[in-house]
Scaffold this active site. Structure first.
Site, mmCIF file in Angstrom:
data_model
loop_
_atom_site.group_PDB
_atom_site.id
_atom_site.type_symbol
_atom_site.label_atom_id
_atom_site.label_comp_id
_atom_site.label_asym_id
_atom_site.label_seq_id
_atom_site.Cartn_x
_atom_site.Cartn_y
_atom_site.Cartn_z
ATOM 1 N N ASN A 123 0.687 -1.137 0.026
ATOM 2 C CA ASN A 123 -0.010 0.019 -0.030
ATOM 3 C C ASN A 123 0.840 1.419 -0.103
ATOM 4 O O ASN A 123 1.850 1.084 -0.110
ATOM 5 C CB ASN A 123 -1.047 -0.167 1.104
ATOM 6 N N HIS A 494 -9.743 1.439 -0.685
ATOM 7 C CA HIS A 494 -10.178 1.436 0.753
ATOM 8 C C HIS A 494 -11.331 0.700 0.848
ATOM 9 O O HIS A 494 -12.403 1.109 1.661
ATOM 10 C CB HIS A 494 -10.226 2.831 1.105
ATOM 11 N N HIS A 538 -7.258 7.010 5.181
ATOM 12 C CA HIS A 538 -6.778 5.826 4.468
ATOM 13 C C HIS A 538 -7.231 4.708 5.639
ATOM 14 O O HIS A 538 -7.058 4.864 6.744
ATOM 15 C CB HIS A 538 -5.501 6.022 4.165
HETATM 16 C C1 LIG Z 1 -2.552 -0.428 -3.777
HETATM 17 C C2 LIG Z 1 -3.117 -0.206 -2.391
HETATM 18 C C3 LIG Z 1 -2.777 1.091 -1.648
HETATM 19 C C4 LIG Z 1 -3.336 1.437 -0.336
HETATM 20 N N1 LIG Z 1 -2.782 2.424 0.284
HETATM 21 C C5 LIG Z 1 -3.085 2.684 1.649
HETATM 22 C C6 LIG Z 1 -2.421 3.944 2.063
HETATM 23 O O1 LIG Z 1 -1.575 4.585 1.751
HETATM 24 N N2 LIG Z 1 -2.751 3.992 3.625
HETATM 25 C C7 LIG Z 1 -3.702 3.198 4.164
HETATM 26 O O2 LIG Z 1 -3.847 3.474 5.349
HETATM 27 N N3 LIG Z 1 -4.363 1.994 3.463
HETATM 28 C C8 LIG Z 1 -3.995 2.069 2.363
HETATM 29 N N4 LIG Z 1 -4.704 0.875 1.620
HETATM 30 C C9 LIG Z 1 -5.661 0.154 2.203
HETATM 31 C C10 LIG Z 1 -5.008 -0.748 3.267
HETATM 32 O O3 LIG Z 1 -3.936 -1.497 2.925
HETATM 33 C C11 LIG Z 1 -6.053 -1.928 3.492
HETATM 34 O O4 LIG Z 1 -7.271 -1.230 4.155
HETATM 35 C C12 LIG Z 1 -5.729 -2.914 4.784
HETATM 36 O O5 LIG Z 1 -4.728 -3.788 4.081
HETATM 37 C C13 LIG Z 1 -6.996 -3.956 4.603
HETATM 38 O O6 LIG Z 1 -6.466 -4.971 5.654
HETATM 39 P P1 LIG Z 1 -7.275 -6.576 5.739
HETATM 40 O O7 LIG Z 1 -6.583 -7.416 6.856
HETATM 41 O O8 LIG Z 1 -8.422 -6.258 5.576
HETATM 42 O O9 LIG Z 1 -6.810 -7.088 4.340
HETATM 43 P P2 LIG Z 1 -5.568 -7.411 3.551
HETATM 44 O O10 LIG Z 1 -4.570 -6.593 4.106
HETATM 45 O O11 LIG Z 1 -5.593 -7.119 2.078
HETATM 46 O O12 LIG Z 1 -5.019 -8.811 3.662
HETATM 47 C C14 LIG Z 1 -5.902 -9.859 3.346
HETATM 48 C C15 LIG Z 1 -4.968 -11.083 3.103
HETATM 49 O O13 LIG Z 1 -5.616 -12.378 2.925
HETATM 50 C C16 LIG Z 1 -5.062 -13.197 2.047
HETATM 51 N N5 LIG Z 1 -6.140 -13.948 1.391
HETATM 52 C C17 LIG Z 1 -7.170 -13.496 0.786
HETATM 53 N N6 LIG Z 1 -8.088 -14.540 0.325
HETATM 54 C C18 LIG Z 1 -7.248 -15.824 0.762
HETATM 55 C C19 LIG Z 1 -7.547 -17.190 0.801
HETATM 56 N N7 LIG Z 1 -8.645 -17.593 -0.012
HETATM 57 N N8 LIG Z 1 -6.685 -17.857 1.308
HETATM 58 C C20 LIG Z 1 -5.727 -17.484 1.963
HETATM 59 N N9 LIG Z 1 -5.388 -16.154 2.004
HETATM 60 C C21 LIG Z 1 -6.191 -15.168 1.501
HETATM 61 C C22 LIG Z 1 -4.605 -12.008 1.017
HETATM 62 O O14 LIG Z 1 -3.583 -12.639 0.015
HETATM 63 C C23 LIG Z 1 -4.038 -11.008 1.794
HETATM 64 O O15 LIG Z 1 -2.549 -11.162 2.218
HETATM 65 C C24 LIG Z 1 -4.264 0.409 0.296
HETATM 66 C C25 LIG Z 1 -4.468 -0.641 -0.231
HETATM 67 C C26 LIG Z 1 -4.175 -0.924 -1.497
HETATM 68 C C27 LIG Z 1 -4.529 -2.192 -2.215
#
Ligand SMILES: Cc1cc2nc3c(=O)[nH]c(=O)nc-3n(C[C@H](O)[C@H](O)[C@H](O)COP(=O)(O)OP(=O)(O)OC[C@H]3O[C@@H](n4cnc5c(N)ncnc54)[C@H](O)[C@@H]3O)c2cc1C
Ligand SMILES: *[C@@H]1O[C@H](CO)[C@@H](O)[C@H](O)[C@H]1NC(C)=O
Ligand SMILES: *[C@@H]1O[C@H](CO)[C@@H](O)[C@H](O)[C@H]1NC(C)=O
Ligand SMILES: *[C@@H]1O[C@H](CO)[C@@H](O)[C@H](O)[C@H]1NC(C)=O
Ligand SMILES: CC(=O)N[C@H]1CO[C@H](CO)[C@@H](O)[C@@H]1O
Length: 558
Positions: A123, A494, A538
């Site tokens: 990110n 997001h 974010h």
């Molecule tokens: C390109 C980008 C830029 C961003 N920039 C910012 C920023 O600058 N600042 C900020 O605050 N937020 C930012 N965000 C948002 C932030 O990163 C997310 O809100 C946060 O990571 C979400 O956390 P999470 O645990 O919900 O999901 P994630 O961190 O995405 O984790 C989900 C994980 O589950 C795994 N997974 C999914 N399905 C399966 C499955 N079936 N089996 C096994 N593993 C699986 C995935 O591979 C991944 O590793 C950004 C997001 C992106 C994509």
């Protein structure tokens, strides 16, 4: 465990090699005969890594973390903060949205990480908590006031470590845009300088804080699982393994789900693993509803349409998807930005972990409110969670002789869905963000463009900004402006809300306030999907704090 997130720049040392200890590259290395796990966590992103780290602090708990992607370690593009735009598709899911009716039927590529650390490994590293009202809203929506800014505040502190920038940033150029911005904020009545974006009152012009430590990206894989954490005997990290379904126990009368079906990404070998205590799904705002739907947990009728046997009728799984949409307006400016010599900068990064590659290109952000008397509020109720929640965020960047402003809507009313296309769990999900399907959102973005225009007319930019390049909501015919916006708008990545919390016993929503899947024993969700409304920020800080509190809730129940 120590603090998770390096805010600003400074702390985390290079972590030891992942190859040793209990980090397994493939499920054939997992000895099912020997091991049994109290907790099995699906998804090694922000939610999953945080919970795995916290639960394995307790030596009584044996924890398995399953991640579909590879390790983040040794990937230069991930480690070097300024290289984040170079991270390639090896580390992402390659999602593409359905045609967005609000965006002239464009389908957008929607990056989501498939690597340890999840999206915190690729990110933009911007760290913004959001407004106090955003978190109090979680308490209102779930009728459980223990979700509140005040109660979550200690978890923010537990999760962070504030460190100074390495070597000081070179900000000496007298035309550096950031100085105009500060000066202008001193003169502006609309957007004032705000010393700290993370006080719960983010509005104004703020300095950016980032999840960067010791000159390197500090992802959840580094901050939560790095150092000694992954050497814990009670934590196993299983990489390159895709969870395809969660399965109900045959013995229990009540719906009890603690088993997950997993597939090796390299060999296709399939098996199941059962948690003794709980199965925790942290696969992200797209991955989590997708896994639940494939398992038969969702709207019964919609599942039957794609020949998935329903095991639990929970209509809101995959509904309520909400995201931040942004578009760009720009100005011509006197060319002042000095290009960075990347080869020299990389050498400096490699030898000293200092220099221009240790930061992102944005130094300031603006959070603004649409004026109360703006015409759109005659037709539409103000969606802001409260007076501390801004409607608009503006990210300004110098690009050659231009200043561009990415104008994002923080309080959208549009909602989308995540659905399944077939009963093959390895198919791609159908992701529909529903951008601009609610008329408020386009009007609000238009107001955002006006705020950006007013800001750049400030006297501190005189002689620096030489003209507005548009698109201009005040001079273009309405249709033309709307079309330019629809043709250019894109995501800030997001997504939230696809497995939202709701009051205990409520028929709507997916999770009870303790993040347990409604009507199911043994199964929780800890990730961005649980968040009911996208925060005015974010989203990573919100997910970290949700996961910190979730870890305490889980620990307390065992
Ligand atoms: C390109 C980008 C830029 C961003 N920039 C910012 C920023 O600058 N600042 C900020 O605050 N937020 C930012 N965000 C948002 C932030 O990163 C997310 O809100 C946060 O990571 C979400 O956390 P999470 O645990 O919900 O999901 P994630 O961190 O995405 O984790 C989900 C994980 O589950 C795994 N997974 C999914 N399905 C399966 C499955 N079936 N089996 C096994 N593993 C699986 C995935 O591979 C991944 O590793 C950004 C997001 C992106 C994509
Ligand atoms: C993606 O980046 C990684 C790490 O730099 C590299 O090993 C790999 O070859 C790249 N893949 C493609 C398809 O470019
Ligand atoms: C978008 O697609 C829908 C359905 O196919 C169609 O009715 C509509 O005219 C299209 N809109 C544009 C702007 O192409
Ligand atoms: C690294 O830091 C040292 C000490 O400050 C300095 O002398 C050296 O030039 C730096 N190396 C690079 C490549 O910047
Ligand atoms: C539950 C479990 O496996 N606990 C183990 C955690 O690690 C300690 C130290 O190695 C062991 O003594 C426990 O049995």
């Amino acid at each position: 465990m120590g603090k998770l997130t390096g805010i600003l720049v400074g702390l985390i040392a290079l972590s030891a090699s992942l190859a040793q200890g209990k980090v397994l590259e493939d499920l054939k290395q997992l000895d099912f005969a020997k091991e049994s796990y109290d907790f099995v966590i699906v998804g090694g992103g922000i939610g999953g890594s945080t919970v795995a780290s916290r639960l394995s602090e307790n030596p009584r708990f044996n924890v398995l973390l399953i991640e579909a992607g590879p390790t983040n370690e040794g990937v230069i593009e991930i480690a070097v903060p300024a290289f984040f735009t170079r991270i390639n598709n090896t580390y992402s899911w390659g999602h593409v949205t359905t045609p967005q009716t609000g965006l002239n039927n464009r389908s957008l590529a929607f990056n989501q990480a498939r690597v340890l650390g999840g999206s915190s490994s690729h990110n933009g590293m911007v760290y913004t908590r959001g407004s106090s009202d955003d978190f109090d809203l979680w308490g209102k929506v779930s009728e459980d006031r223990s979700w509140s800014w005040e109660n979550l505040f200690p978890y923010f502190l537990r999760n962070e470590k504030l460190v100074p920038p390495p070597g000081g940033r070179d900000a000496s150029g007298q035309y550096d845009p950031q100085y105009h911005a500060i000066k202008n904020a001193e003169q502006s009545r609309e957007i004032k300088f705000n010393l700290d974006v993370n006080s719960g009152k983010p509005s104004g012009l703020v300095w950016v804080q980032c999840t960067i430590g010791n000159g390197e990206r500090c992802s959840a894989a580094v901050g939560a699982l790095g150092g000694k954490v992954k050497e814990r005997p009670n934590l196993t990290i299983l990489l390159n393994t895709h969870a395809t379904r969660v399965l109900p126990s045959k013995e229990s009368r009540q719906l009890d789900i603690r088993t997950v079906e997993i597939v090796s990404v390299s060999s296709g070998k399939k098996t199941t693993v059962t948690a003794k205590k709980e199965l925790i799904v942290s696969a992200g705002a797209f991955g989590t509803p997708y896994l639940l739907l494939n398992s038969g947990i969702g709207d019964k009728k919609e599942l039957e349409d794609v020949k998935v046997k329903s095991i639990h009728h929970l209509p809101d799984v995959g509904k309520g998807l909400s995201d931040h949409l942004a578009f760009i307006v720009s100005w011509s400016a006197n060319d002042v930005v000095r290009p960075v010599d990347t080869a020299a900068a990389f050498e400096e990064w490699q030898t000293n972990r200092t220099g221009p590659l240790t930061e992102i290109s944005v130094h300031q952000l603006m959070f603004a409110h649409i004026p109360h008397d703006a015409p759109l509020f005659k037709e539409h109720r103000d969606p802001a969670a409260g007076p501390n929640s801004p409607h608009i965020e503006i990210v300004m960047l110098s690009v050659g002789p231009r200043i561009i402003a990415s104008v994002g809507l923080l309080t959208p009313k549009s909602r989308g869905t995540v659905k399944i296309a077939s009963n093959n769990p390895l198919d791609k999900p159908l992701i529909d963000l529903g951008y601009l399907t609610h008329p408020f959102d386009l009007l609000a973005l238009k107001e955002g463009a006006r705020i950006a225009k007013r800001w750049c007319e400030g006297s501190a930019y005189e002689g620096y900004i030489t003209g507005f390049l548009g698109p201009d909501p005040d001079t273009l015919p309405e249709k033309e402006f709307d079309n330019a916006l629809k043709a250019g708008a894109g995501t800030w990545w997001h997504p939230v809300g696809t497995a939202s919390i709701s009051p205990k016993g409520a028929k709507h929503g997916v999770l009870d306030p303790e993040l347990k899947v409604k009507g199911v024993k043994g199964l929780r969700v800890v990730d961005a999907s649980a968040i009911p409304y996208v925060p005015t920020a974010h989203t990573q800080a919100a997910v970290y704090v949700l996961a910190e509190r979730a870890s305490d809730l889980i620990k307390a129940s065992w």
